[in-house]
Scaffold this motif. Structure first.
Motif, PDB file in Angstrom:
ATOM      1  N   GLY A   1       0.839  -1.085   0.154  1.00 25.88           N
ATOM      2  CA  GLY A   1       0.050   0.019  -0.064  1.00 25.88           C
ATOM      3  C   GLY A   1       0.761   1.255   0.194  1.00 25.88           C
ATOM      4  O   GLY A   1       0.230   2.146   0.202  1.00 25.88           O
ATOM      5  N   ASP A   2       1.957   1.267  -0.414  1.00 26.03           N
ATOM      6  CA  ASP A   2       3.050   2.227  -0.530  1.00 26.03           C
ATOM      7  C   ASP A   2       3.104   3.118  -1.780  1.00 26.03           C
ATOM      8  O   ASP A   2       3.526   3.966  -2.156  1.00 26.03           O
ATOM      9  CB  ASP A   2       4.386   1.978  -0.118  1.00 26.03           C
ATOM     10  N   ALA A   3       2.021   2.756  -2.504  1.00 26.64           N
ATOM     11  CA  ALA A   3       1.735   3.570  -4.044  1.00 26.64           C
ATOM     12  C   ALA A   3       0.416   3.458  -4.096  1.00 26.64           C
ATOM     13  O   ALA A   3      -0.438   2.537  -3.947  1.00 26.64           O
ATOM     14  CB  ALA A   3       2.667   3.101  -4.973  1.00 26.64           C
ATOM     15  N   ASP A   4      -0.320   4.440  -4.949  1.00 25.81           N
ATOM     16  CA  ASP A   4      -1.573   4.399  -5.278  1.00 25.81           C
ATOM     17  C   ASP A   4      -1.924   3.472  -6.243  1.00 25.81           C
ATOM     18  O   ASP A   4      -1.517   3.769  -7.493  1.00 25.81           O
ATOM     19  CB  ASP A   4      -2.267   5.832  -5.927  1.00 25.81           C
ATOM     20  N   ILE A   5      -2.665   2.419  -6.159  1.00 28.96           N
ATOM     21  CA  ILE A   5      -2.784   1.404  -7.359  1.00 28.96           C
ATOM     22  C   ILE A   5      -3.499   1.965  -8.592  1.00 28.96           C
ATOM     23  O   ILE A   5      -3.190   1.832  -9.784  1.00 28.96           O
ATOM     24  CB  ILE A   5      -3.606   0.355  -6.875  1.00 28.96           C
ATOM     25  N   GLU A   6      -4.591   2.832  -8.507  1.00 31.17           N
ATOM     26  CA  GLU A   6      -5.231   3.341  -9.464  1.00 31.17           C
ATOM     27  C   GLU A   6      -4.242   4.333 -10.350  1.00 31.17           C
ATOM     28  O   GLU A   6      -4.306   4.172 -11.703  1.00 31.17           O
ATOM     29  CB  GLU A   6      -6.406   4.251  -8.926  1.00 31.17           C
ATOM     30  N   SER A   7      -3.299   4.990  -9.693  1.00 33.98           N
ATOM     31  CA  SER A   7      -2.489   6.129 -10.502  1.00 33.98           C
ATOM     32  C   SER A   7      -1.435   5.007 -11.082  1.00 33.98           C
ATOM     33  O   SER A   7      -1.029   5.429 -12.413  1.00 33.98           O
ATOM     34  CB  SER A   7      -1.897   6.766  -9.677  1.00 33.98           C
ATOM     35  N   TYR A   8      -1.056   4.135 -10.368  1.00 30.67           N
ATOM     36  CA  TYR A   8      -0.022   3.240 -10.790  1.00 30.67           C
ATOM     37  C   TYR A   8      -0.576   2.412 -12.464  1.00 30.67           C
ATOM     38  O   TYR A   8      -0.016   2.423 -13.497  1.00 30.67           O
ATOM     39  CB  TYR A   8       0.406   2.426  -9.825  1.00 30.67           C
ATOM     40  N   ARG A   9      -1.680   1.962 -12.435  1.00 30.76           N
ATOM     41  CA  ARG A   9      -2.408   1.205 -13.270  1.00 30.76           C
ATOM     42  C   ARG A   9      -2.721   2.360 -14.524  1.00 30.76           C
ATOM     43  O   ARG A   9      -2.492   1.965 -15.528  1.00 30.76           O
ATOM     44  CB  ARG A   9      -3.855   0.747 -12.913  1.00 30.76           C
ATOM     45  N   PHE A  10      -3.074   3.578 -14.263  1.00 33.62           N
ATOM     46  CA  PHE A  10      -3.286   4.502 -15.265  1.00 33.62           C
ATOM     47  C   PHE A  10      -1.930   4.932 -16.133  1.00 33.62           C
ATOM     48  O   PHE A  10      -1.938   4.886 -17.205  1.00 33.62           O
ATOM     49  CB  PHE A  10      -3.742   5.705 -14.694  1.00 33.62           C
ATOM     50  N   ALA A  11      -1.062   5.164 -15.313  1.00 35.19           N
ATOM     51  CA  ALA A  11       0.373   5.452 -15.964  1.00 35.19           C
ATOM     52  C   ALA A  11       0.890   4.201 -16.580  1.00 35.19           C
ATOM     53  O   ALA A  11       1.542   4.403 -17.719  1.00 35.19           O
ATOM     54  CB  ALA A  11       1.491   5.784 -14.618  1.00 35.19           C
ATOM     55  N   CYS A  12       0.685   3.048 -16.201  1.00 39.35           N
ATOM     56  CA  CYS A  12       1.159   1.855 -16.817  1.00 39.35           C
ATOM     57  C   CYS A  12       0.480   1.596 -18.093  1.00 39.35           C
ATOM     58  O   CYS A  12       1.136   1.255 -19.167  1.00 39.35           O
ATOM     59  CB  CYS A  12       1.071   0.592 -16.005  1.00 39.35           C
ATOM     60  N   HIS A  13      -1.005   1.853 -18.078  1.00 42.82           N
ATOM     61  CA  HIS A  13      -1.762   1.527 -19.598  1.00 42.82           C
ATOM     62  C   HIS A  13      -1.401   2.914 -20.238  1.00 42.82           C
ATOM     63  O   HIS A  13      -1.392   2.521 -21.496  1.00 42.82           O
ATOM     64  CB  HIS A  13      -3.163   1.989 -18.874  1.00 42.82           C
ATOM     65  N   PHE A  14      -0.985   4.064 -19.979  1.00 47.22           N
ATOM     66  CA  PHE A  14      -0.609   5.024 -21.075  1.00 47.22           C
ATOM     67  C   PHE A  14       0.730   4.640 -21.685  1.00 47.22           C
ATOM     68  O   PHE A  14       0.696   4.865 -22.686  1.00 47.22           O
ATOM     69  CB  PHE A  14      -0.341   6.372 -20.012  1.00 47.22           C
ATOM     70  N   ILE A  15       1.628   4.353 -20.659  1.00 45.84           N
ATOM     71  CA  ILE A  15       2.993   3.896 -21.311  1.00 45.84           C
ATOM     72  C   ILE A  15       2.899   2.755 -22.552  1.00 45.84           C
ATOM     73  O   ILE A  15       3.206   2.590 -23.582  1.00 45.84           O
ATOM     74  CB  ILE A  15       3.876   3.557 -20.260  1.00 45.84           C
ATOM     75  N   GLU A  16       1.863   1.758 -22.003  1.00 44.80           N
ATOM     76  CA  GLU A  16       1.479   0.524 -22.909  1.00 44.80           C
ATOM     77  C   GLU A  16       1.144   0.960 -24.293  1.00 44.80           C
ATOM     78  O   GLU A  16       1.045   0.351 -25.175  1.00 44.80           O
ATOM     79  CB  GLU A  16       0.716  -0.451 -22.228  1.00 44.80           C
ATOM     80  N   SER A  17       0.140   1.890 -24.255  1.00 49.01           N
ATOM     81  CA  SER A  17      -0.920   2.443 -25.130  1.00 49.01           C
ATOM     82  C   SER A  17       0.196   3.078 -26.079  1.00 49.01           C
ATOM     83  O   SER A  17      -0.292   3.227 -27.571  1.00 49.01           O
ATOM     84  CB  SER A  17      -1.951   3.279 -24.834  1.00 49.01           C
ATOM     85  N   VAL A  18       1.036   3.608 -25.699  1.00 52.93           N
ATOM     86  CA  VAL A  18       1.936   4.537 -26.734  1.00 52.93           C
ATOM     87  C   VAL A  18       3.384   3.848 -27.058  1.00 52.93           C
ATOM     88  O   VAL A  18       4.189   4.277 -27.890  1.00 52.93           O
ATOM     89  CB  VAL A  18       2.368   5.826 -26.337  1.00 52.93           C
ATOM     90  N   GLN A  19       3.440   2.885 -26.557  1.00 48.01           N
ATOM     91  CA  GLN A  19       4.753   2.229 -26.872  1.00 48.01           C
ATOM     92  C   GLN A  19       4.627   1.363 -28.217  1.00 48.01           C
ATOM     93  O   GLN A  19       3.859   0.687 -28.268  1.00 48.01           O
ATOM     94  CB  GLN A  19       5.064   1.218 -25.629  1.00 48.01           C
TER      95      GLN A  19
ATOM     96  N   VAL B   1       1.523  16.111 -25.577  1.00 49.51           N
ATOM     97  CA  VAL B   1       1.793  14.939 -25.137  1.00 49.51           C
ATOM     98  C   VAL B   1       2.681  14.297 -25.831  1.00 49.51           C
ATOM     99  O   VAL B   1       2.782  14.076 -27.094  1.00 49.51           O
ATOM    100  CB  VAL B   1       0.361  13.989 -24.975  1.00 49.51           C
ATOM    101  N   CYS B   2       3.888  13.720 -25.236  1.00 46.79           N
ATOM    102  CA  CYS B   2       5.087  13.349 -25.680  1.00 46.79           C
ATOM    103  C   CYS B   2       5.153  11.765 -25.574  1.00 46.79           C
ATOM    104  O   CYS B   2       5.018  11.330 -24.252  1.00 46.79           O
ATOM    105  CB  CYS B   2       6.364  14.034 -25.258  1.00 46.79           C
ATOM    106  N   ASP B   3       5.183  10.847 -26.435  1.00 45.32           N
ATOM    107  CA  ASP B   3       5.514   9.443 -26.407  1.00 45.32           C
ATOM    108  C   ASP B   3       6.698   9.487 -25.598  1.00 45.32           C
ATOM    109  O   ASP B   3       7.888  10.121 -26.121  1.00 45.32           O
ATOM    110  CB  ASP B   3       5.560   8.910 -27.819  1.00 45.32           C
ATOM    111  N   PRO B   4       6.963   8.520 -24.531  1.00 45.90           N
ATOM    112  CA  PRO B   4       8.013   8.414 -23.696  1.00 45.90           C
ATOM    113  C   PRO B   4       9.143   7.672 -24.696  1.00 45.90           C
ATOM    114  O   PRO B   4      10.285   8.099 -24.293  1.00 45.90           O
ATOM    115  CB  PRO B   4       7.585   7.496 -22.695  1.00 45.90           C
ATOM    116  N   GLN B   5       8.678   7.125 -25.759  1.00 46.87           N
ATOM    117  CA  GLN B   5       9.749   6.549 -26.510  1.00 46.87           C
ATOM    118  C   GLN B   5      10.831   7.507 -27.472  1.00 46.87           C
ATOM    119  O   GLN B   5      11.768   7.052 -27.404  1.00 46.87           O
ATOM    120  CB  GLN B   5       9.090   5.664 -27.597  1.00 46.87           C
ATOM    121  N   VAL B   6      10.202   8.520 -27.393  1.00 45.39           N
ATOM    122  CA  VAL B   6      11.109   9.793 -28.100  1.00 45.39           C
ATOM    123  C   VAL B   6      11.376  10.673 -27.128  1.00 45.39           C
ATOM    124  O   VAL B   6      11.960  11.992 -27.588  1.00 45.39           O
ATOM    125  CB  VAL B   6      10.097  10.152 -29.268  1.00 45.39           C
ATOM    126  N   ALA B   7      10.889  10.870 -25.862  1.00 43.01           N
ATOM    127  CA  ALA B   7      10.961  11.965 -25.045  1.00 43.01           C
ATOM    128  C   ALA B   7      12.549  12.210 -24.896  1.00 43.01           C
ATOM    129  O   ALA B   7      13.174  13.533 -24.440  1.00 43.01           O
ATOM    130  CB  ALA B   7      10.234  11.927 -23.613  1.00 43.01           C
TER     131      ALA B   7
END
Length: 412
Positions: A59-77, A365-371
């Motif tokens: 419980g040392d990280a907000d799971i909803e924020s974590y999942r959203f951030a992961c989903h964003f990276i997966e969607s642009v990778q 919004v910048c794709d992390p792959q090219v940031a």
């Protein structure tokens, strides 16, 4: 051998404990700006997977924020690359450096608490009396950075005067000039009287929101070009022995020379003292990196518990999470924005787009792959943002598209 592994085990637990505090209240947006999080998701390892799994389980990280951030990276990778062992170790070294800075702040905080707890009431009363007495006498250092910022985000440029007066200025640019006993706005005949009680330090604030810029001329003839998303706090009248202002954001200063009265610029991280100097300061409180580039004159950088640093022209002082550096640069590149030109040399696409987003007041919004791409060039900020981004797409291996009022830069 057992002692060796026991030491490693304790060290990993300590690293986890410090990192857990860092990510405890991170939002999805903050995670997407965190280099370690992005790297650990794009190039996962057993270490990083175990780290995030334990963080979420405890419980040392907000799971909803974590999942959203992961989903964003997966969607642009788009593609996956191999990360070398040296890079993996560098990531963990970076975590350790951040944690060391965090522990140092905690140590200072505890030390201060101990000193205050062991100081007698009489000494505290004496200290408070002397402190406030010196403040009335004109020493603003230590107070100006505590002036409260207005709540919420401003839509227009705002001039906050003493007596809770607020002047809202429409348009993308504005000029405020202090002339003797009055304030002149946009060179118009309409003037506002400066207010402030006798023997009491009064402060004004200039708030410049996204997509806006301003020019501020102080009573001593110092000129300040104020970039977007910036707050400048300054006294109605300077002390006769010392001139001080506070900056949260980016400004370019042409300081009026006075041998008997140094000019001090305060930021969240450091202070810069000058006599007569031309320099650019980028010190947004929310940014990890803050820098000062000297064009002419000299600047003395002061940070608590550290030796002062004296800058020469065409040198840049940088502070990132408490780690400082001085390097030689072409100073003109860093002040060109005040003339509507943005010049950059080997700058990451992430930084370039962040500056453009602030300048134009529009979301990019910048794709992390090219940031992390390094770019060099010159942009005309008088052009529309879409034209500027299309120009970047023509010179860098990226694609530009505009969807639902959001500008997007992605991998080709």
């Amino acid at each position: 051998m057992f002692g060796y592994y026991h030491t490693i085990y304790n060290e990993m637990n300590r690293l986890y404990s410090d990192s857990a505090k860092k990510y405890k209240s991170c939002s999805a947006e903050e995670l997407l700006q965190d280099d370690f999080f992005i790297s650990s998701k794009i190039h996962p390892t057993k270490k990083t997977d175990a780290f995030w799994h334990k963080l979420l389980k405890n419980g040392d990280a907000d799971i909803e924020s974590y999942r959203f951030a992961c989903h964003f990276i997966e969607s642009v990778q788009v593609r996956s690359e191999v990360i070398h062992e040296e890079e993996k170790e560098a990531l963990w070294e970076k975590i350790e450096m951040c944690n060391q800075h965090f522990r140092e702040k905690q140590r200072k905080r505890y030390a201060l608490f101990y000193i205050l707890a062991t100081t007698s009431v009489a000494a505290l009363v004496t200290f408070a009396f002397l402190f406030f007495h010196d403040t009335v006498a004109g020493d603003t250092l230590g107070n100006i950075e505590n002036v409260k910022a207005p709540d919420g985000e401003a839509e227009h440029i705002q001039l906050l005067l003493t007596g809770d007066k607020t002047v809202s200025l429409e348009g993308e640019e504005a000029e405020i000039a202090y002339r003797d006993s009055s304030i002149e706005i946009n060179r118009r005949a309409t003037e506002l009287k400066k207010e402030g009680k006798k023997n009491e330090i009064a402060y004004n604030q200039l708030i410049v929101p996204k997509g806006k810029r301003s020019r501020l001329i102080l009573a001593d003839s110092t000129q300040i070009w104020v970039n977007a998303c910036t707050r400048v706090v300054y006294p109605v009248d300077f002390d006769k022995n010392r001139r001080e202002i506070y900056v949260d954001g980016e400004v370019c200063l042409d300081v009026a020379h006075r041998d008997d009265c140094p000019f001090v610029v305060k930021t969240k991280t450091f202070s810069a003292e000058v006599l007569g100097t031309f320099f650019n300061l980028a010190a947004y409180e929310k940014d990890r990196e803050q820098n000062l580039v000297l064009v002419s004159g000299s600047v003395r950088i002061h940070m608590d518990n550290r030796e002062d640093i004296l800058l020469a022209p065409n040198e840049m002082f940088t502070s990132v999470n408490g780690v400082t550096q001085v390097q030689t640069v072409h100073a003109e590149d860093y002040i060109s924005w005040k003339s509507g030109i943005y010049q950059y040399e080997s700058e990451t696409l992430r930084v370039i787009l962040k500056r453009l987003s602030r300048y134009y007041g529009q979301e990019i919004v910048c794709d992390p792959q090219v940031a992390g791409l390094r770019c060099s060039g010159k942009l005309d900020l008088k052009d529309e943002l879409s034209s500027v981004l299309e120009g970047i797409a023509l010179t860098a291996p990226v694609r530009y598209k505009y969807n639902y009022e959001v500008h997007m830069i992605t991998d080709k």
